[in-house]
Write an enzyme that holds these catalytic residues in place. Structure first.
Site, PDB file in Angstrom:
ATOM      1  N   ARG A 116       3.930  -0.292  -4.873  1.00 17.58           N
ATOM      2  CA  ARG A 116       3.711  -0.859  -3.538  1.00 17.58           C
ATOM      3  C   ARG A 116       2.402  -1.637  -3.454  1.00 17.58           C
ATOM      4  O   ARG A 116       2.201  -2.426  -2.540  1.00 17.58           O
ATOM      5  CB  ARG A 116       3.683   0.266  -2.497  1.00 17.58           C
ATOM      6  CG  ARG A 116       4.977   1.008  -2.382  1.00 17.58           C
ATOM      7  CD  ARG A 116       4.839   2.114  -1.370  1.00 17.58           C
ATOM      8  NE  ARG A 116       4.661   1.599  -0.026  1.00 17.58           N
ATOM      9  CZ  ARG A 116       5.657   1.351   0.813  1.00 17.58           C
ATOM     10  NH1 ARG A 116       6.883   1.599   0.459  1.00 17.58           N
ATOM     11  NH2 ARG A 116       5.424   0.881   2.010  1.00 17.58           N
ATOM     12  N   CYS A 125       0.841  -1.194   0.000  1.00 21.00           N
ATOM     13  CA  CYS A 125       0.000   0.000   0.000  1.00 21.00           C
ATOM     14  C   CYS A 125       0.882   1.253   0.000  1.00 21.00           C
ATOM     15  O   CYS A 125       1.928   1.266   0.644  1.00 21.00           O
ATOM     16  CB  CYS A 125      -0.939   0.108   1.191  1.00 21.00           C
ATOM     17  SG  CYS A 125      -2.121  -1.229   1.319  1.00 21.00           S
ATOM     18  N   HIS A 128      15.250 -36.768  -6.348  1.00 19.47           N
ATOM     19  CA  HIS A 128      14.559 -37.181  -5.119  1.00 19.47           C
ATOM     20  C   HIS A 128      13.075 -36.832  -5.169  1.00 19.47           C
ATOM     21  O   HIS A 128      12.449 -36.648  -4.137  1.00 19.47           O
ATOM     22  CB  HIS A 128      15.237 -36.559  -3.901  1.00 19.47           C
ATOM     23  CG  HIS A 128      16.650 -37.024  -3.741  1.00 19.47           C
ATOM     24  ND1 HIS A 128      16.977 -38.234  -3.174  1.00 19.47           N
ATOM     25  CD2 HIS A 128      17.824 -36.469  -4.136  1.00 19.47           C
ATOM     26  CE1 HIS A 128      18.302 -38.399  -3.198  1.00 19.47           C
ATOM     27  NE2 HIS A 128      18.831 -37.335  -3.787  1.00 19.47           N
ATOM     28  N   LYS A 133      12.263 -15.345 -10.245  1.00 20.12           N
ATOM     29  CA  LYS A 133      12.054 -14.272 -11.224  1.00 20.12           C
ATOM     30  C   LYS A 133      11.049 -14.703 -12.283  1.00 20.12           C
ATOM     31  O   LYS A 133      10.130 -13.978 -12.630  1.00 20.12           O
ATOM     32  CB  LYS A 133      13.400 -13.938 -11.865  1.00 20.12           C
ATOM     33  CG  LYS A 133      13.794 -12.528 -12.040  1.00 20.12           C
ATOM     34  CD  LYS A 133      14.149 -11.687 -10.881  1.00 20.12           C
ATOM     35  CE  LYS A 133      13.323 -11.788  -9.638  1.00 20.12           C
ATOM     36  NZ  LYS A 133      13.916 -11.205  -8.465  1.00 20.12           N
ATOM     37  N   GLU A 184       7.390 -14.993 -10.870  1.00 16.68           N
ATOM     38  CA  GLU A 184       6.685 -13.783 -10.430  1.00 16.68           C
ATOM     39  C   GLU A 184       6.296 -12.863 -11.577  1.00 16.68           C
ATOM     40  O   GLU A 184       5.289 -12.185 -11.502  1.00 16.68           O
ATOM     41  CB  GLU A 184       7.436 -13.035  -9.326  1.00 16.68           C
ATOM     42  CG  GLU A 184       8.654 -12.275  -9.737  1.00 16.68           C
ATOM     43  CD  GLU A 184       9.289 -11.513  -8.573  1.00 16.68           C
ATOM     44  OE1 GLU A 184       8.577 -10.955  -7.736  1.00 16.68           O
ATOM     45  OE2 GLU A 184      10.530 -11.483  -8.510  1.00 16.68           O
ATOM     46  N   ASN A 233      -1.945   1.958   5.853  1.00 21.11           N
ATOM     47  CA  ASN A 233      -1.109   0.861   5.375  1.00 21.11           C
ATOM     48  C   ASN A 233      -0.769   0.030   6.609  1.00 21.11           C
ATOM     49  O   ASN A 233      -0.338   0.580   7.613  1.00 21.11           O
ATOM     50  CB  ASN A 233       0.160   1.467   4.746  1.00 21.11           C
ATOM     51  CG  ASN A 233       1.163   0.414   4.320  1.00 21.11           C
ATOM     52  OD1 ASN A 233       0.844  -0.767   4.218  1.00 21.11           O
ATOM     53  ND2 ASN A 233       2.390   0.854   4.073  1.00 21.11           N
ATOM     54  N   GLY A 234      -0.984  -1.292   6.539  1.00 20.46           N
ATOM     55  CA  GLY A 234      -0.695  -2.138   7.703  1.00 20.46           C
ATOM     56  C   GLY A 234      -1.907  -3.001   8.027  1.00 20.46           C
ATOM     57  O   GLY A 234      -2.819  -3.139   7.203  1.00 20.46           O
ATOM     58  N   TRP A 279      -2.916  -2.564  -1.692  1.00 22.66           N
ATOM     59  CA  TRP A 279      -2.633  -3.983  -1.884  1.00 22.66           C
ATOM     60  C   TRP A 279      -3.493  -4.688  -0.834  1.00 22.66           C
ATOM     61  O   TRP A 279      -3.246  -4.582   0.359  1.00 22.66           O
ATOM     62  CB  TRP A 279      -1.141  -4.270  -1.661  1.00 22.66           C
ATOM     63  CG  TRP A 279      -0.765  -5.684  -1.954  1.00 22.66           C
ATOM     64  CD1 TRP A 279      -0.395  -6.194  -3.170  1.00 22.66           C
ATOM     65  CD2 TRP A 279      -0.697  -6.775  -1.035  1.00 22.66           C
ATOM     66  NE1 TRP A 279      -0.116  -7.537  -3.054  1.00 22.66           N
ATOM     67  CE2 TRP A 279      -0.285  -7.920  -1.754  1.00 22.66           C
ATOM     68  CE3 TRP A 279      -0.942  -6.913   0.332  1.00 22.66           C
ATOM     69  CZ2 TRP A 279      -0.122  -9.167  -1.162  1.00 22.66           C
ATOM     70  CZ3 TRP A 279      -0.783  -8.159   0.914  1.00 22.66           C
ATOM     71  CH2 TRP A 279      -0.379  -9.266   0.174  1.00 22.66           C
ATOM     72  N   LYS A 325       5.783  -4.409  -3.928  1.00 25.17           N
ATOM     73  CA  LYS A 325       7.231  -4.263  -3.847  1.00 25.17           C
ATOM     74  C   LYS A 325       7.744  -4.480  -2.432  1.00 25.17           C
ATOM     75  O   LYS A 325       8.780  -5.087  -2.220  1.00 25.17           O
ATOM     76  CB  LYS A 325       7.606  -2.867  -4.345  1.00 25.17           C
ATOM     77  CG  LYS A 325       9.092  -2.568  -4.311  1.00 25.17           C
ATOM     78  CD  LYS A 325       9.820  -3.377  -5.364  1.00 25.17           C
ATOM     79  CE  LYS A 325      11.314  -3.133  -5.371  1.00 25.17           C
ATOM     80  NZ  LYS A 325      12.020  -4.246  -6.032  1.00 25.17           N
ATOM     81  N   GLU A 381      16.906 -18.140  -7.485  1.00 22.07           N
ATOM     82  CA  GLU A 381      16.569 -16.778  -7.882  1.00 22.07           C
ATOM     83  C   GLU A 381      15.997 -16.749  -9.311  1.00 22.07           C
ATOM     84  O   GLU A 381      15.056 -16.014  -9.594  1.00 22.07           O
ATOM     85  CB  GLU A 381      17.816 -15.882  -7.744  1.00 22.07           C
ATOM     86  CG  GLU A 381      17.659 -14.437  -8.161  1.00 22.07           C
ATOM     87  CD  GLU A 381      16.549 -13.691  -7.435  1.00 22.07           C
ATOM     88  OE1 GLU A 381      16.018 -14.173  -6.435  1.00 22.07           O
ATOM     89  OE2 GLU A 381      16.181 -12.598  -7.923  1.00 22.07           O
TER      90      GLU A 381
HETATM   91  O1  M6R Z   1      12.671  -5.352   0.288  1.00 27.08           O
HETATM   92  P1  M6R Z   1      13.116  -6.739   0.591  1.00 27.08           P
HETATM   93  O2  M6R Z   1      14.437  -7.056  -0.039  1.00 27.08           O
HETATM   94  O3  M6R Z   1      13.113  -7.056   2.041  1.00 27.08           O
HETATM   95  O4  M6R Z   1      12.036  -7.666  -0.098  1.00 27.08           O
HETATM   96  C1  M6R Z   1      12.075  -9.051   0.055  1.00 27.08           C
HETATM   97  C2  M6R Z   1      11.169  -9.735  -0.934  1.00 27.08           C
HETATM   98  O5  M6R Z   1       9.848  -9.337  -0.751  1.00 27.08           O
HETATM   99  C3  M6R Z   1      11.570  -9.439  -2.385  1.00 27.08           C
HETATM  100  O6  M6R Z   1      12.906  -9.758  -2.615  1.00 27.08           O
HETATM  101  C4  M6R Z   1      10.687 -10.227  -3.357  1.00 27.08           C
HETATM  102  O7  M6R Z   1      10.950 -11.593  -3.237  1.00 27.08           O
HETATM  103  C5  M6R Z   1      10.906  -9.733  -4.783  1.00 27.08           C
HETATM  104  N1  M6R Z   1       9.651  -9.380  -5.387  1.00 27.08           N
HETATM  105  C6  M6R Z   1      11.522 -10.735  -5.673  1.00 27.08           C
HETATM  106  O8  M6R Z   1      11.742 -10.234  -6.945  1.00 27.08           O
END
Ligand code: M6R
Length: 611
Positions: free
Chosen positions: A27, A2, A507, A488, A491, A103-104, A77, A606, A484
């Site tokens: 956000r 948010c 396994h 990527k 998402e 927000n929260g 969000w 984000k 990673e």
């Molecule tokens: O701001 P942060 O690095 O703490 O965020 C952690 C995760 O939310 C963030 O890395 C998330 O996995 C990304 N969207 C991945 O691309």
């Protein structure tokens, strides 16, 4: 999670609110709304969808809205209640004409809702925020600051809020606990936002509220109180990145821009931190004296998502080079499982945003347990950076795309420098240290060589569009890269993707391999490559097409895989970075060709500031 923007001053509020919301849209982007003060009342407009839908509701001829100098705005969000217009913020509270954005999560919202319903309040949404708006209204006796303070004392949970009431024109009340609030202080008024990216266009002077701060803002006048301790003074800090740094700069998406920024962002991360003569890393922000360094018993790395994947590279490098015990742990689990942590442990909290709720909670738990706690954070002034007090800023510049790219490569670069520093305080020789410095300094150039292959990677991506599932495999330093890469891809392209250790495939997951389930294999030249090539053959024997990330000139690996992307020859601990960049581009192009919403993928935000 948010985004909040608010303004009070002498300028028209509406354009400031809308442009701020656009800046914060990463956000959260399932609905948006604004409330602005007019002569007769507070006007609230909100809509499902993105900020552009909201802008469409604001008629150009509405002079009362256009002339307003005070308002609040929100991009959501969803947590409580689906993304609908009714659930969008701002929420109005009771009869006094209060408007509030939040927000929260208000954890005791059910009990409060029951109490307010019994008192005659009518709820129009399913949100916890509307509860707070009515609660403030129920406590309002002509002074909004007092009412908000009284309401927040009844609230359990987290909040960043901005609120206003018609009876107090030009006045905003904002507060935070767990969700960031920044005040941009200028001569013409004050802009409030969830993060500095929404205020840099207007001012570089930012005041970051602390948890439990409540501020009354009238134009440029601030009265900041603490819920626990009366009036408090908070000093402004200078924001050191430019508005341009947060623009797309001619790229189709922020993600692509941020991928291409990596040679520069890594150089910024490394600048002034490597000593080529002494073969060491400086990292003075860690604030560890030689004795603390030498006595370090264990390094415990916590983070979420991409930051946790970077942490795994750190775990390997710190054990590998420094011989110091290192462990990476999901931040979300840390405080609930009562970990064993003590004063000779260094806890490293990794976070791009510096606001991730689980990582912040891990920081607090580790602090309570007496560990040395440091932050590896990108956003200057963020909560984790402030609460840890020691650490290393990434200096990667603002990362806007929800998919994290340049933060990861800067995080890995810092972790390699930490491994070097810890190693040099122990058994690593000066010569070996100088060699390590060279290898780290070479990273930006390695990334440039991968970026040169952008068009070729886009071509490879065409062959992997139509699959619904994919596996990423790697071993050693390439295992975190596989995790990673899979994160990527899933998402931003919505292709189901899993990262596995190459040996682990047998396994269980190998049962899922078949013709249309490709495998992306990290086959970089170095220890373990032969075994990974063996795993590649096993995948091909199950009809999976294999795309290999291979070292330039490695004809054996190239001949084994079905498609390949090359990365320059380098040791595996630095090959992590160019190999990850290759996978970032692969995911980007697959998502682009599929027409996905790359910078703002569905269901994501984000910065995850709720548990
Ligand atoms: O701001 P942060 O690095 O703490 O965020 C952690 C995760 O939310 C963030 O890395 C998330 O996995 C990304 N969207 C991945 O691309």
């Amino acid at each position: 999670m948010c985004g909040i923007v608010a303004y009070t001053g002498i300028r028209p509020a509406l354009p400031i609110l809308i442009s701020g919301l656009k800046r914060l849209e990463y956000r959260g982007y399932d609905s948006a709304g604004i409330a602005v003060e007019t002569k007769d009342r507070i006007v609230i407009r909100k809509s499902k969808g993105k900020v552009k839908e909201l802008s469409g509701l604001l008629g150009e001829d509405e002079t009362d809205l256009a002339e307003s100098n005070c308002g609040i705005a929100h991009t959501r969000w969803a947590t409580h209640g689906p993304p609908t217009t009714e659930n969008a913020h701002p929420h109005a509270g009771g009869k006094n004409g209060i408007a509030l954005v939040h927000n929260g999560i208000i954890e005791n919202h059910r009990a409060l809702r029951d109490k307010l319903t019994a008192a005659g309040y009518l709820f129009l949404s399913e949100t916890d925020t509307e509860v707070l708006a009515h609660l403030v209204d129920s406590l309002y006796q002509g002074d909004l600051l007092d009412a908000v303070i009284a309401a927040l004392k009844e609230v359990e949970g987290t909040f960043g809020i901005a609120c206003m009431v018609h009876a107090e024109p030009g006045t905003l009340i904002v507060a935070r606990r767990g969700s960031p609030i920044v005040l941009g202080v200028g001569e013409n008024g004050t802009i409030v936002a969830s993060d500095a990216s929404a205020i840099i266009k207007h001012t570089r002077q930012a005041i970051y509220l602390d948890d439990n701060d409540v501020a009354q803002i009238k134009g440029s006048e601030l009265d900041i109180r603490s819920l626990d301790a009366g009036s408090v003074s908070r000093q402004p800090a200078e924001i050191d990145w430019s508005a341009d740094a947060a623009e797309k700069g001619g790229y189709e998406h922020y993600m692509l821009k941020e991928i291409f920024e990596q040679p520069e962002s890594i150089r910024n991360t490394l600048r002034g931190r490597l000593d080529s003569n002494r073969g060491n890393a400086l990292l003075s922000g860690l604030n560890l004296n030689p004795r603390e360094l030498a006595e370090l018993h264990r390094v415990l790395i916590v983070g979420c998502g991409t930051s946790m994947n970077a942490g795994l590279v750190g775990e390997y490098a710190i054990e590998d080079f420094a011989g110091v015990l290192a462990e990476v742990e999901q931040a979300a689990e840390f405080r609930y499982r009562n970990p064993i942590v003590n004063s000779s442990d260094l806890v490293v909290a990794i976070s791009q945003s510096g606001e991730t709720a689980d990582t912040l909670a891990a920081v607090r738990e580790a602090t309570d347990k007496g560990a040395l706690v440091s932050g590896l954070v990108n956003t200057v002034g963020s909560t984790i950076a402030r609460e840890t007090g020691r650490g290393v800023y990434l200096h990667a510049g603002p990362e806007i795309s929800v998919a994290s790219t340049k933060a990861f490569t800067s995080q890995v670069s810092v972790l390699l420098m930490m491994a070097l520093k810890f190693a040099r305080s122990r058994r690593m020789s000066r010569d070996a240290g100088c060699q390590f410095v060279k290898e780290i300094k070479a990273i930006p150039g390695l990334v440039e060589r991968v970026l040169e292959q952008n068009d070729a990677i886009a071509k490879v991506a065409e062959r992997y569009l139509d699959q619904t599932s994919a596996f990423f495999i790697g071993r050693g330093y390439m295992y975190p890269v596989a995790l990673e890469g899979a994160l990527k891809l899933k998402e931003i392209s919505y292709i189901h993707a899993e990262g596995y250790h190459a040996a682990e495939l047998k396994h269980g997951p190998i049962a899922l391999l078949e013709k249309d389930v490709p495998v992306i294999a990290l086959c970089n030249d170095g220890p373990g490559k032969d075994k990974t090539l063996g795993n590649v053959a096993e995948c091909q024997a199950r009809d999976s097409r294999v795309l290999g990330i291979v070292t330039e000139g490695d004809s054996e690996a190239i001949a084994t895989v079905d498609d390949h992307i090359t990365v320059p020859a380098c040791p595996l601990h630095t090959a992590v970075v160019p190999s990850t960049v290759a996978l970032q581009l692969l995911s980007y192009h697959i998502a682009r060709l599929k027409g996905c919403s790359i910078d703002q993928p569905r269901n994501l935000a984000k910065s995850v500031t709720v548990e």
